[in-house]
Each structure stands twice: as structure tokens, then as C-alpha cells.
Write a protein that holds these residues in place. Sequence first.
Motif, short mmCIF file in Angstrom:
data_model
loop_
_atom_site.label_atom_id
_atom_site.label_comp_id
_atom_site.label_asym_id
_atom_site.label_seq_id
_atom_site.Cartn_x
_atom_site.Cartn_y
_atom_site.Cartn_z
N LEU A 315 46.65 40.58 26.75
CA LEU A 315 47.12 41.97 26.27
C LEU A 315 48.58 41.72 25.97
O LEU A 315 49.08 42.45 25.24
N GLY A 316 49.32 40.90 26.48
CA GLY A 316 50.79 40.56 26.12
C GLY A 316 51.62 41.68 26.26
O GLY A 316 52.57 42.15 25.61
N VAL A 317 51.38 42.23 27.75
CA VAL A 317 51.99 43.36 28.10
C VAL A 317 52.45 43.28 29.58
O VAL A 317 52.05 44.05 30.33
N SER A 318 53.24 42.45 29.82
CA SER A 318 53.56 41.89 31.20
C SER A 318 54.49 43.00 32.06
O SER A 318 54.50 43.13 32.99
N PHE A 319 55.07 43.91 31.00
CA PHE A 319 55.94 45.02 31.49
C PHE A 319 54.92 46.08 31.97
O PHE A 319 55.36 47.03 32.53
N PHE A 320 53.71 46.21 31.76
CA PHE A 320 52.79 47.23 31.75
C PHE A 320 51.81 46.62 32.89
O PHE A 320 50.75 47.35 32.90
N HIS A 321 51.83 45.57 33.51
CA HIS A 321 50.81 45.07 34.55
C HIS A 321 50.60 46.04 35.77
O HIS A 321 49.82 46.07 36.54
N HIS A 322 51.57 46.78 35.99
CA HIS A 322 51.48 47.99 37.15
C HIS A 322 50.36 48.64 36.72
O HIS A 322 49.59 49.17 37.76
N GLU A 323 50.06 49.01 35.37
CA GLU A 323 49.18 49.88 35.06
C GLU A 323 47.39 49.07 35.46
O GLU A 323 46.63 49.72 35.91
N VAL A 324 47.52 47.59 35.35
CA VAL A 324 46.28 46.89 35.63
C VAL A 324 46.28 47.08 37.16
O VAL A 324 44.93 47.12 37.60
N VAL A 325 47.22 46.96 37.88
CA VAL A 325 47.10 47.03 39.56
C VAL A 325 46.45 48.61 39.89
O VAL A 325 45.54 48.41 40.48
N LYS A 326 47.13 49.45 39.40
CA LYS A 326 46.60 50.82 39.42
C LYS A 326 45.11 50.95 39.23
O LYS A 326 44.72 51.70 40.14
N PRO A 340 35.65 43.75 47.03
CA PRO A 340 35.86 42.31 47.18
C PRO A 340 36.27 41.60 45.99
O PRO A 340 37.39 40.95 46.13
N SER A 341 35.65 41.70 44.91
CA SER A 341 35.80 41.25 43.60
C SER A 341 37.16 41.56 43.05
O SER A 341 37.93 40.76 42.56
N ILE A 342 37.60 42.90 43.29
CA ILE A 342 38.90 43.38 42.60
C ILE A 342 39.86 42.88 43.40
O ILE A 342 40.99 42.41 42.90
N LEU A 343 39.65 42.86 44.60
CA LEU A 343 40.91 42.24 45.46
C LEU A 343 41.08 40.64 45.22
O LEU A 343 42.35 40.15 45.14
N MET A 344 40.03 39.93 45.04
CA MET A 344 40.11 38.46 44.34
C MET A 344 40.96 38.31 43.19
O MET A 344 41.63 37.56 43.13
N LEU A 345 40.58 39.35 42.03
CA LEU A 345 41.29 39.21 40.90
C LEU A 345 42.69 39.43 41.18
O LEU A 345 43.46 38.72 40.70
N LEU A 346 43.07 40.49 41.80
CA LEU A 346 44.53 40.52 42.06
C LEU A 346 45.28 39.60 42.88
O LEU A 346 46.42 39.28 42.32
N LYS A 347 44.63 38.89 43.66
CA LYS A 347 45.09 37.85 44.32
C LYS A 347 45.34 36.63 43.40
O LYS A 347 46.34 35.97 43.50
N GLU A 348 44.49 36.34 42.85
CA GLU A 348 44.47 35.45 41.77
C GLU A 348 45.48 35.37 40.61
O GLU A 348 46.37 34.62 40.48
N ALA A 349 45.68 36.70 40.23
CA ALA A 349 46.58 37.09 39.24
C ALA A 349 48.21 36.98 40.00
O ALA A 349 48.97 36.43 39.13
N ALA A 350 48.11 37.29 41.17
CA ALA A 350 49.65 37.24 41.96
C ALA A 350 49.99 35.64 41.97
O ALA A 350 50.91 35.24 41.90
N GLU A 351 48.81 34.89 42.56
CA GLU A 351 49.18 33.46 42.71
C GLU A 351 49.59 32.77 41.56
O GLU A 351 50.16 31.69 41.72
N GLU A 352 48.89 33.25 40.38
CA GLU A 352 49.31 32.57 39.30
C GLU A 352 50.49 32.88 38.43
O GLU A 352 50.89 32.53 37.36
N CYS A 353 51.20 33.77 39.30
CA CYS A 353 52.46 34.50 38.64
C CYS A 353 52.17 35.34 37.34
O CYS A 353 52.90 35.48 36.42
N LEU A 354 50.78 35.65 37.25
CA LEU A 354 50.36 36.48 36.12
C LEU A 354 50.89 37.99 35.98
O LEU A 354 51.29 38.65 35.24
N ILE A 355 50.51 38.43 37.36
CA ILE A 355 51.28 39.82 37.77
C ILE A 355 52.34 39.36 38.72
O ILE A 355 52.22 38.91 39.86
#
Length: 698
Positions: A315-326, A340-355
Motif C-alpha cells: 500500500l505504501g502508506v506507512s503514515f496511514f497504518h493506524h487505519e489498518v489497526v482501527k 484470533p487471526s486478526i490479533l495474530m496479523l497485528l502481532k506479526e505486523a508489529a514484530e516485523e516493524c511493518l506497523i
Amino acid sequence: MASPKEEGFLTEEQREVMRIAAQNAEIVSPRSWSSLLAPEIKSKAVSGGKGSSVGGGGAKHVRRSHSGKALRAKKDGAGGKGTWGKLLDTETDSCLDRNDPNYESEEELYELVAATVSDPVDNYKKSVVTIIEEYFNTGDVQLAATDLRELGSDKYHHFFVKKLISMAMDRHDKEKEMASVLLSSLYADVTSPAQISQGFVMLLDSVDDLTVDIPDAVDVLALFVARAVVDDILPPAFLTRVKRSLNESSKAFQVIQIAEKSYLSAPHHAELVEQRWGGTVHITVEEVKKKITDLLREYIESGDTTEACRCIRELGVSFFHHEVVKRALILAMEIQTSEPSILMLLKEAAEECLISTSQMVKGFSRLADSLDDLSLDIPTAKSLFEVIVSKAISEGWLDPSFLKSKDVFEDCTDEEHMKLKRYKEEIVTTIHEYFLSGDESDLTQSLRDLAAPDYNPIFIKKLITLSMERKNREREMASVLLSTLSMGMFSRDDIVKGFIMLLESAEDTALDILDASNELALFLARAVIDDVLAPLNLEEISNKLPPNCSGSETVHMARSLISARYAGERLLRCWGGGTGLAVEDAKDKITKLLEEYESGGDVGEACRCIRDLGMPFFNHEVVKKALIMAMEKKSDRVLDFLQECFCEGLITTNQMTKGFSRVKDGLDDLALDIPNAQAKLQTYLDHAKKQGWLLMSF
């Protein structure tokens, strides 16, 4: 032909002597060869040459150049051009001839040469020109961002902002659009907000020079400024702040005036500004939100975390990742089996420093702020959110500081809190009804029935916030209502407190409402014109706000609007006037747009019409009328329209479920006109469940 002897050449005997001398000498300078010659050789060489005076031993030897000009030998036999020089040449100031075949560079004296010191700013400017040219040729935003990072000169990025825009100004609309898109993509990731602002200040300072080569530079730069405000990379307060430091007769001042009055004050200005250069490479906020919704729903179906992370990255919108979280958290609440799967995705994104940590906290904060509204559609929203926050903090992908900044877990048994919660729920419904009907007396009676005068400031905050999320019509209605309430029900102190609450949360409001600062300034100025507030109240409001906050800038902007020429007339028409839209009118508009779509219209146009109605809380009526039309016309084409609305996030799961429920409740009446209504509805229900339109509990 003259003989060698007559010509003054060496004989074989003489050559042999020369050869032996050269072999015995370690270093032989051409200037010392004559000393090795025998006296007789020297005398023959001097006297036997052509042109010598026989018997004239005292005559001087005269050489001639190729042009025939006589050349006189230098004193002491040093000779001139083309001669050997003195027999023993030991002077240090003698010059070596680089054209001599026996020249050796080691014989040269060392000479210190001054070198020019390289200016890092100049080097940076030259490098970014290449990056910008390549970007204009390829359109590769990611490559431009990577190249800019690799320069390793982050502190100079304001020069990049200036150079990018100044180069685009002298090109076609395509390059201007590309420049705006690149700035939005780099914002807060590669270039800081301060560097963006500084770059625009530098452009304003050089606008006089730009007009020499670009005749319409003032208008083009004004459009760039307006586009930056619309794209949320320049705060609206930037315009007010810069204007203070400019001379009113300068071209830079004209740029800001044109940006404010011609571009940012026009109705639907955001859409107009975004499409001014064609928008061929621009992705709008709505499109980004749709892409986020699509990738999250696809992830729920597939469970492929890696693919979902890749899509978020692309997406190339790192400044807009708060919208992904919300949006991910809201989906987890709406479809509880997906939690469970949503929380897994957010955890993975945080650990990869994607979000990033800040974007994660911002996403949770935005949802926490809207929990009261969300609870209207999801009654258990607050308890579900509490569980999610606890899991996120315990697993380490949500910063514990979130709990300190947001008091989201108040004791639900507290009587005062429960009373406030019920009040907010009631006034949201009341305000929505007012926007539909325009009935001020009905709203006034509802407030009397609530009998909670202490919460009047909260009502004002909610009224203005909800109106800013809509169109000019609702903003006009909110201002008119404030004027009515100030005549009897609300004190001036209530209204002052309400505006203070609005301005204190202005930065959070701006996350969802792009032009929040300008809109709040208009509401403040309009309140003064309508005599809802006195001019002195603006000073009171400003004194109660934290220093250097965006709210203070908004108050200053409101003062400027009030002091402008013909301010009263302009502010009374700032939202175009207008009255409320009756419920029957809204239903009629929905029916007409569905009929137009059914007769062969464009699905995109139909979706735009739904969006233009500005009544997302009333979209269940769209669903209801669409299903009834499908039954009557025996055509399933309307289902494709509902699918598109759902995919775009235009009609939510809750509104979709409510629409089906209304059709189901009125099934007996429908069966009188449509005998197979029950069978048709069951078919539509099966389709809706398959597409994921409905809540699991339906």
C-alpha cells in the motif's frame, strides 16, 4: 645534393665517439653532449656549415627561422629558441621543455595547487535532480524513496521538497500530479513534517524568481499548497502562520490568498483539488480505505499472514497504518470468530516493524475515542475492546503507555459514568434524527426530556463533530441549531466550554476529518456573527487552551475571519445556507438512484450517489429498498450493487443486517404483492451469508 660534410652533419667517426660517450655516462643531459666532442669536431661543426664567412672568423653566426626572420643567439651562448642552451646550465630557474623527446617528469619541481572544497549542500542538490528526473521518467515512488534514503543527508530534505515542486511547476500536469503523490508517500517516513513545511517556505521566498521562467508560478504554487493541505502533509494552520510573516503586496502573500480563497474554500474543494491535475497516479483516501478493508477480509478467509503483511507493505502508506489497526479491530469485534487471526496479523505486523509502535497506539486510540458510537451497532464493543487491549499488552505488541493516555476501562458500575454513557447514546440518535428531519422543536424537546443541563457542553461537541463528518448542509444546520439553543436552553458558558472541549481534541479529530482546523475556525467565527459567542469569548477560550497547540491556531484563524472585510455576509453563507432533508425526501432519492441503476446505470455512479446522500446511518433503507426491488423486478442485478457497496465499505455489516431484518419483519405484507417473497428472501439470505454481508448472529 650537398654532402653531409657540407651540410654540417656528423661523420661516422664522430658518431662512434658519441656512442662510446653515451655508454660510459650514467646520466647524460642533452645540454652536456657538446662537451664530449673533440675540439676538432667542434671547430668543424662551427666553421664547415653552410652560410659561414670564409676568412671571416670574427663574424657572428646568424640563424634564421622558418619564416626567414633573423634570430640572434643569447649572451654567453645560451641560445634562443631551438638551441641547446649554455654548456654548463646549473641555474635552478631554468625551464624544462615538455616537448623535448628526452623530457622526464621527475625533473619537474613540485607545485602546490589549490583544490576547491566540495559543498555538501551543492552535492545533495545535484544528486536530487537526478533522482527527480528518474522519478518523472519511471513513476517509481519506491525507487525514489530508496534513492533519497541512500543519500544519507536527511537534514537537507527540505531542499528536495523545493527542488521537486519547482521542477514540476515547469512541466506538464502529469509531473505536477506525480510530485504531489511522491510528497504524500514520503511524508513522515522519509521527510519529516517540519521539512515539508520548510520546503514550502523556501518556495514562497523564491516565488519572484520562479515567475521569471514560469509566468503562472503564483497560481501553480498556490495549487501545490492547497493540494498539500488536502493530502494532510501541510496543516491548515500553516497558511495562517506564514501569512503573518509576509508583506501583503508580495507574490508569496498572493499565493497563500489564492490557496485559501480559490481552492480551499470552494464547495467539495478536496475532490476538486485532487482532480485538478487529472489524478492519474493519485490514490485517494477512500481508495486506500477500500484496499485496507479488502485485504483484511481476504485475510480472514485465507488466514495467510505473510500475504496480508505483503499487501499492507505494498500500500505504501506507512503514515496511514493506524487505519489498518482501527479497521482490523472493528472487524474483530463485528466477526468475533475472526478475532484470533486478526490479533495474530497485528502481532506479526508489529514484530516485523511493518506497523510502528506509534501507529499501533494511534489505531487503538482512534477506536477508543469512537467506542461510544461503535456500541450503538456492537453493544459489547467496550468489553471486547478491553479483552483485546489486555491481550495485546500481555503479548508485547501494544505499548503499555496506551492505558495511561486513554482511560478506556472506567468502572462500568460507576453511576455517573453510566449516566454519561446513556446521555451520549441518546444525543447521537437525536442529532441524527435532526439532520434527517430538520425539526428543531423535536430536538429541543428531546433535550428537555433528558434533563441533563450539566452535559450541555458535551452535546455541543458531539453536534459539531458529527456535522463536520458530513456535508455543508449539516454544518449549516448545526450552526442554526446553536443559535436557537443559545436563546433559551444553553448558557454562553455552556457554549464556551463546548468549544474548549472541541479545540482540546482538535488534533485527534484531524485524523478522521482532514480539514478539521479550518472547519472549527468557521464554526467559531460563525458563532460570533450569530451572537452565540461574544468576541471577548475567543480570548477566554484561547487562554484556557495549552500554549502552542493547534487549537490556539484555530482561534487565531477565527479572529482573522471575523476581522476580514464583509465578514458577516461571507460567514452567514460559508456553508451555503439550506435546510434539513426530510426522511421522505431521502427515501425518494434512494428509490430514484436504485431505479436508475436497474435501468442500466453505472454501479460506480450509484455508489457515488449513496455517498453524496451523506447518511451512512440510514443505509439500511438502501438495503431494504434494493431487496424489495429485486423481488419485484425478478432481477438479481441489484445484488451486484450491494456487493460493491459492501466491498467499498459504503454499507457496513450492521447496516446490511438491519436492512435484511426490516425486509424479514415486513415479509407478510410483501407476500400480498409478491407471492414468492419468502423464497426469494431466503435465496438472498443464503447469498448474503456466503458473501459475509451479515453478522454471525443473524
